[in-house]
Design a protein around this motif. Structure first.
Motif, PDB file in Angstrom:
ATOM      1  N   PRO A  23       0.874  -1.374   0.345  1.00  0.00           N
ATOM      2  CA  PRO A  23      -0.169   0.106   0.129  1.00  0.00           C
ATOM      3  C   PRO A  23       0.704   0.967  -0.035  1.00  0.00           C
ATOM      4  O   PRO A  23       1.926   1.213   0.787  1.00  0.00           O
ATOM      5  CB  PRO A  23      -0.870  -0.162   1.573  1.00  0.00           C
ATOM      6  CG  PRO A  23      -0.631  -1.840   1.277  1.00  0.00           C
ATOM      7  CD  PRO A  23       0.950  -2.265   0.907  1.00  0.00           C
ATOM      8  N   GLY A  24       0.211   2.311  -0.526  1.00  0.00           N
ATOM      9  CA  GLY A  24       0.971   3.376  -0.862  1.00  0.00           C
ATOM     10  C   GLY A  24       1.711   3.624   0.611  1.00  0.00           C
ATOM     11  O   GLY A  24       2.945   5.217   0.196  1.00  0.00           O
ATOM     12  N   ASN A  25       1.576   3.893   1.735  1.00  0.00           N
ATOM     13  CA  ASN A  25       1.679   4.091   2.400  1.00  0.00           C
ATOM     14  C   ASN A  25       3.220   3.966   3.525  1.00  0.00           C
ATOM     15  O   ASN A  25       2.712   3.985   4.612  1.00  0.00           O
ATOM     16  CB  ASN A  25       1.644   5.351   3.386  1.00  0.00           C
ATOM     17  CG  ASN A  25      -0.083   4.552   3.995  1.00  0.00           C
ATOM     18  OD1 ASN A  25       0.033   3.187   3.927  1.00  0.00           O
ATOM     19  ND2 ASN A  25      -0.140   5.136   5.359  1.00  0.00           N
ATOM     20  N   TYR A  26       3.075   2.219   2.878  1.00  0.00           N
ATOM     21  CA  TYR A  26       4.163   1.776   3.549  1.00  0.00           C
ATOM     22  C   TYR A  26       5.379   1.569   3.401  1.00  0.00           C
ATOM     23  O   TYR A  26       5.675   2.820   2.060  1.00  0.00           O
ATOM     24  CB  TYR A  26       3.217  -0.096   3.328  1.00  0.00           C
ATOM     25  CG  TYR A  26       3.044  -0.993   3.764  1.00  0.00           C
ATOM     26  CD1 TYR A  26       1.506  -0.161   3.575  1.00  0.00           C
ATOM     27  CD2 TYR A  26       3.151  -1.879   3.698  1.00  0.00           C
ATOM     28  CE1 TYR A  26       0.169  -0.846   4.963  1.00  0.00           C
ATOM     29  CE2 TYR A  26       1.587  -2.209   4.760  1.00  0.00           C
ATOM     30  CZ  TYR A  26       0.411  -2.146   5.389  1.00  0.00           C
ATOM     31  OH  TYR A  26      -0.435  -2.824   5.619  1.00  0.00           O
ATOM     32  N   ASP A  27       6.039   1.728   4.417  1.00  0.00           N
ATOM     33  CA  ASP A  27       7.131   1.711   4.494  1.00  0.00           C
ATOM     34  C   ASP A  27       8.469   0.288   3.586  1.00  0.00           C
ATOM     35  O   ASP A  27      10.094   0.343   4.074  1.00  0.00           O
ATOM     36  CB  ASP A  27       8.131   1.964   5.807  1.00  0.00           C
ATOM     37  CG  ASP A  27       7.567   3.467   6.691  1.00  0.00           C
ATOM     38  OD1 ASP A  27       7.951   4.210   6.163  1.00  0.00           O
ATOM     39  OD2 ASP A  27       7.864   3.604   7.429  1.00  0.00           O
ATOM     40  N   VAL A  36      -1.671  -7.497   1.803  1.00  0.00           N
ATOM     41  CA  VAL A  36      -2.066  -6.889   2.010  1.00  0.00           C
ATOM     42  C   VAL A  36      -2.717  -5.719   1.293  1.00  0.00           C
ATOM     43  O   VAL A  36      -3.835  -5.421   1.167  1.00  0.00           O
ATOM     44  CB  VAL A  36      -1.153  -5.962   3.382  1.00  0.00           C
ATOM     45  CG1 VAL A  36      -2.239  -4.473   3.269  1.00  0.00           C
ATOM     46  CG2 VAL A  36      -1.432  -6.596   4.207  1.00  0.00           C
ATOM     47  N   ALA A  37      -2.099  -5.284  -0.178  1.00  0.00           N
ATOM     48  CA  ALA A  37      -2.461  -4.603  -0.708  1.00  0.00           C
ATOM     49  C   ALA A  37      -3.104  -5.070  -2.212  1.00  0.00           C
ATOM     50  O   ALA A  37      -3.981  -4.649  -2.453  1.00  0.00           O
ATOM     51  CB  ALA A  37      -1.254  -4.720  -1.862  1.00  0.00           C
ATOM     52  N   ALA A  38      -3.100  -6.159  -2.290  1.00  0.00           N
ATOM     53  CA  ALA A  38      -4.381  -6.913  -3.170  1.00  0.00           C
ATOM     54  C   ALA A  38      -5.844  -7.244  -2.266  1.00  0.00           C
ATOM     55  O   ALA A  38      -6.349  -7.344  -3.636  1.00  0.00           O
ATOM     56  CB  ALA A  38      -3.164  -8.608  -3.739  1.00  0.00           C
ATOM     57  N   LEU A  39      -5.822  -7.879  -0.940  1.00  0.00           N
ATOM     58  CA  LEU A  39      -6.947  -7.144  -0.737  1.00  0.00           C
ATOM     59  C   LEU A  39      -7.418  -5.925  -1.204  1.00  0.00           C
ATOM     60  O   LEU A  39      -8.845  -6.158  -1.309  1.00  0.00           O
ATOM     61  CB  LEU A  39      -6.484  -8.164   0.645  1.00  0.00           C
ATOM     62  CG  LEU A  39      -6.732  -9.213   1.324  1.00  0.00           C
ATOM     63  CD1 LEU A  39      -6.130  -9.575   2.996  1.00  0.00           C
ATOM     64  CD2 LEU A  39      -7.733 -10.409   0.204  1.00  0.00           C
ATOM     65  N   GLU A  40      -6.736  -5.536  -0.707  1.00  0.00           N
ATOM     66  CA  GLU A  40      -7.195  -4.001  -0.997  1.00  0.00           C
ATOM     67  C   GLU A  40      -7.938  -3.676  -2.417  1.00  0.00           C
ATOM     68  O   GLU A  40      -8.966  -2.539  -2.023  1.00  0.00           O
ATOM     69  CB  GLU A  40      -6.097  -2.203   0.035  1.00  0.00           C
ATOM     70  CG  GLU A  40      -6.515  -2.659   1.309  1.00  0.00           C
ATOM     71  CD  GLU A  40      -5.112  -0.954   1.649  1.00  0.00           C
ATOM     72  OE1 GLU A  40      -5.128  -0.766   2.311  1.00  0.00           O
ATOM     73  OE2 GLU A  40      -4.155  -0.810   0.290  1.00  0.00           O
ATOM     74  N   ARG A  46      -7.910  -0.993   4.762  1.00  0.00           N
ATOM     75  CA  ARG A  46      -6.904  -1.574   5.646  1.00  0.00           C
ATOM     76  C   ARG A  46      -6.420  -1.396   6.554  1.00  0.00           C
ATOM     77  O   ARG A  46      -6.105  -3.106   6.845  1.00  0.00           O
ATOM     78  CB  ARG A  46      -6.037  -0.522   5.504  1.00  0.00           C
ATOM     79  CG  ARG A  46      -5.044  -0.416   6.100  1.00  0.00           C
ATOM     80  CD  ARG A  46      -3.060  -0.470   5.115  1.00  0.00           C
ATOM     81  NE  ARG A  46      -3.381   0.015   3.692  1.00  0.00           N
ATOM     82  CZ  ARG A  46      -2.761   1.032   3.378  1.00  0.00           C
ATOM     83  NH1 ARG A  46      -2.517   1.898   4.792  1.00  0.00           N
ATOM     84  NH2 ARG A  46      -3.123   1.947   2.435  1.00  0.00           N
ATOM     85  N   ASP A  47      -7.070  -1.717   7.809  1.00  0.00           N
ATOM     86  CA  ASP A  47      -7.702  -2.582   8.714  1.00  0.00           C
ATOM     87  C   ASP A  47      -7.802  -3.928   8.160  1.00  0.00           C
ATOM     88  O   ASP A  47      -7.525  -5.201   8.893  1.00  0.00           O
ATOM     89  CB  ASP A  47      -8.280  -2.165   9.707  1.00  0.00           C
ATOM     90  CG  ASP A  47      -8.052  -0.899  10.470  1.00  0.00           C
ATOM     91  OD1 ASP A  47      -6.311  -0.515  10.285  1.00  0.00           O
ATOM     92  OD2 ASP A  47      -8.614   0.235  10.501  1.00  0.00           O
ATOM     93  N   GLN A  48      -8.610  -4.525   7.741  1.00  0.00           N
ATOM     94  CA  GLN A  48      -9.266  -5.629   7.385  1.00  0.00           C
ATOM     95  C   GLN A  48      -8.571  -6.517   6.536  1.00  0.00           C
ATOM     96  O   GLN A  48      -8.323  -7.825   6.729  1.00  0.00           O
ATOM     97  CB  GLN A  48     -10.760  -5.952   6.531  1.00  0.00           C
ATOM     98  CG  GLN A  48     -11.942  -4.976   7.061  1.00  0.00           C
ATOM     99  CD  GLN A  48     -13.054  -5.093   5.892  1.00  0.00           C
ATOM    100  OE1 GLN A  48     -12.932  -4.035   4.701  1.00  0.00           O
ATOM    101  NE2 GLN A  48     -14.281  -4.747   6.037  1.00  0.00           N
ATOM    102  N   ALA A  49      -7.814  -5.638   5.339  1.00  0.00           N
ATOM    103  CA  ALA A  49      -6.814  -6.788   4.845  1.00  0.00           C
ATOM    104  C   ALA A  49      -5.473  -6.577   5.971  1.00  0.00           C
ATOM    105  O   ALA A  49      -4.842  -8.135   5.639  1.00  0.00           O
ATOM    106  CB  ALA A  49      -6.328  -5.701   3.630  1.00  0.00           C
ATOM    107  N   LEU A  65       2.183  -4.051   9.931  1.00  0.00           N
ATOM    108  CA  LEU A  65       3.078  -4.530   8.786  1.00  0.00           C
ATOM    109  C   LEU A  65       3.167  -3.909   7.611  1.00  0.00           C
ATOM    110  O   LEU A  65       4.362  -3.722   6.797  1.00  0.00           O
ATOM    111  CB  LEU A  65       1.935  -5.532   7.637  1.00  0.00           C
ATOM    112  CG  LEU A  65       1.423  -6.375   8.762  1.00  0.00           C
ATOM    113  CD1 LEU A  65       0.296  -7.278   7.992  1.00  0.00           C
ATOM    114  CD2 LEU A  65       2.022  -7.873   8.807  1.00  0.00           C
ATOM    115  N   SER A  66       2.930  -1.901   7.991  1.00  0.00           N
ATOM    116  CA  SER A  66       3.450  -1.012   7.031  1.00  0.00           C
ATOM    117  C   SER A  66       4.785  -1.379   7.897  1.00  0.00           C
ATOM    118  O   SER A  66       5.155   0.209   6.085  1.00  0.00           O
ATOM    119  CB  SER A  66       1.996   0.165   7.131  1.00  0.00           C
ATOM    120  OG  SER A  66       3.052   0.098   8.866  1.00  0.00           O
TER     121      SER A  66
END
Length: 93
Positions: A23-27, A36-40, A46-49, A65-66
Motif C-alpha cells: 500500500p502507498g504509505n508502507y515503508d 495486503v495490497a491485493a486485498l485492498e 486497510r484494517d480488514q486486509a 505490517l506497514s
C-alpha cells in the motif's frame, strides 16, 4: 547493486520473477505487504486486509505490517514473519 537490480532467491539461486507491492504509505515491500495490497485492491479496507493477512499467516498481532522489517532482529517474531513471507513468495513466483 551487484546483481543489476535483479532479485534472486537466496535458497535456489534462481531469479525471483514475482512483482512485490505494498500500500502507498508502507515503508516496506515484502510478500506479506503484497497480500495486503491485493486485498485492498479487491475492496477491503486497510484494517480488514491487515487482519486477514496476519491471521491467515499466523503472524504476531503486534506487528505493524506497514513498517516491520524482519531483518533488523533475529527473534522469534522475525523468524515467523520470514517463514510466512517465504511461503507467500514461493506461491507468487
Amino acid at each position: 547493486n551487484s546483481n543489476g537490480g535483479n532479485a534472486v532467491d537466496v535458497v535456489t539461486g534462481l531469479p525471483f520473477l514475482a512483482t512485490l507491492i505494498a500500500p502507498g504509505n508502507y515503508d516496506v515491500v515484502t510478500p506479506v505487504t503484497t497480500l495486503v495490497a491485493a486485498l485492498e485492491q479487491n475492496g477491503l479496507n486497510r484494517d480488514q486486509a491487515e487482519t486477514i493477512v496476519s491471521n491467515a499467516l499466523g503472524l504476531n498481532a503486534g506487528i505493524q505490517l506497514s513498517s516491520y522489517d524482519p531483518f533488523i532482529s533475529n527473534d522469534a517474531t522475525s523468524t515467523e514473519y520470514k517463514a510466512a513471507a517465504i511461503k507467500v513468495a514461493n506461491i507468487l513466483a
